[in-house]
Enzyme design. Structure first.
Site: not given
Ligand code: ASP
Length: 341
Positions: A24, A71, A104
């Protein structure tokens, strides 16, 4: 294994490497008020870097895009490649530390993996963002700035891999993503933060006690593949088919996320016995987000041949079990890993 020198206190301007993996922090939405309906992993590392010109006041930074994914799409091949690259960088005398940006969703897995395989005391800091870069009050730029301040600080040397989010410094072993949306999602509810970043300085109050980095026995320099380890969740009406499917698809280890102190239902127990008889390691952890799963507590690990997973959540227990299985299939050695790391 390459011998990696202990990091000396940095007297020159810090030289850091930024590794970008997507997520993100590299995400974009169609409007500044959209926080949830966006695309992750869009901006490349040069765009991320140029969005925080203040970084030039902290360190000389080399940047490298090594992955561009959300991720949840990361896999153990990515972790192995990342761990080897971090070790390669930290073995160089012109690299004082590494900052990693990633999604995340699985950030806690990556950071705990690195905590166990990095062969250096130099700082490694993982960060990300809860809001895409296009948001009003995007958190990514400040998180990256804070992470860089920590990685550039001599105080961060020898503390194991850290996660910096929302002005806080959290130990990789204990950090959890606790909320799907909020910017204060990353917490260490059982053990607290290691420190905080205020303005341009970091302040430490705790250190990681469990073994990490140079005290860790795990050496991935020649590892081409990590053993397959799966997670099975316990619930009312759980049944053996999912556990049997793990065995049938070649799992070398199973993390059982049981209720409470990782109780195993009478429905699953025969499948657990069969898996252990087939030489598969089974580790009990709790599906509750907090608390200790002690050895032989409310379940007779010694009779059944299971190991207990301490305070690790299922995703982190899976990381440790994969690494433990690269060393030994023996249950007491596996239990010793869960007692040490
Ligand atoms: N929503 C996730 C983030 O906060 C997406 C990910 O993990 O790539 O990065």
């Amino acid at each position: 294994m390459n011998a990696v020198p202990l990091a000396a206190p940095v007297h020159h301007r810090p030289r850091l490497t930024l590794l970008a993996l997507g997520g993100t922090i590299a995400g974009k939405a169609s409007q500044s008020t959209i926080y949830a309906g966006y695309r992750a992993a869009v901006s490349d590392v040069s765009e991320i870097l140029s969005s925080v010109p203040e970084l030039a006041g902290v360190a000389d930074i080399q940047a490298n895009q090594i992955l561009q994914v959300a991720s949840q799409d990361m896999a153990s091949q990515h972790l192995l490649a990342l761990g080897k690259e971090v070790n390669r960088l930290l073995s160089r005398h012109d690299c004082d530390g590494v900052v990693i940006t990633q999604g995340t969703n699985t950030l806690e897995e990556t950071s705990y993996f690195l905590n166990l395989v990095v062969r250096s005391h130099k700082p490694v800091v993982v960060t990300g963002a809860m809001r895409p870069s296009t948001s009003l009050s995007a958190d990514g730029p400040m998180n990256l700035f804070r992470a860089t301040v920590v990685a550039a600080s001599p105080q961060a040397i020898g503390r194991g891999v850290m996660v910096v989010m929302n002005d806080q410094i959290l130990g990789a072993r204990d950090v959890h993503k606790t909320d799907t949306m909020t910017v204060d999602s990353f917490k260490s509810p059982l053990f607290g933060v290691m420190g905080m970043v205020v303005d341009n300085a970091c302040f430490f109050y705790r250190s990681a006690i469990r073994c990490h980095t140079l005290d860790s026995e795990f050496d991935i320099s020649d590892t081409q593949e990590l053993p397959k380890v799966d997670i099975v969740y316990g619930y009312q009406d759980d049944h053996r088919a999912l556990l049997d499917a793990c065995v049938a698809t070649g799992s070398k280890g199973i993390v059982l996320a049981g209720a409470g102190t990782a109780a195993i239902s009478a429905r699953l127990l025969p499948a657990v016995k069969d898996a252990i008889a087939a030489g598969i390691a089974v580790v009990r952890v709790s599906r509750s987000s907090l608390g200790l799963v002690g050895h032989n507590v409310e379940f007779d690990d010694d009779t059944y041949g299971t190991a207990s997973g301490d305070t690790l959540n299922p995703a982190k227990a899976r990381i440790l079990l994969m690494l433990a299985l690269t060393r030994s299939m023996n249950r007491s050695n596996i239990q010793a890993c869960f007692d040490r790391y």
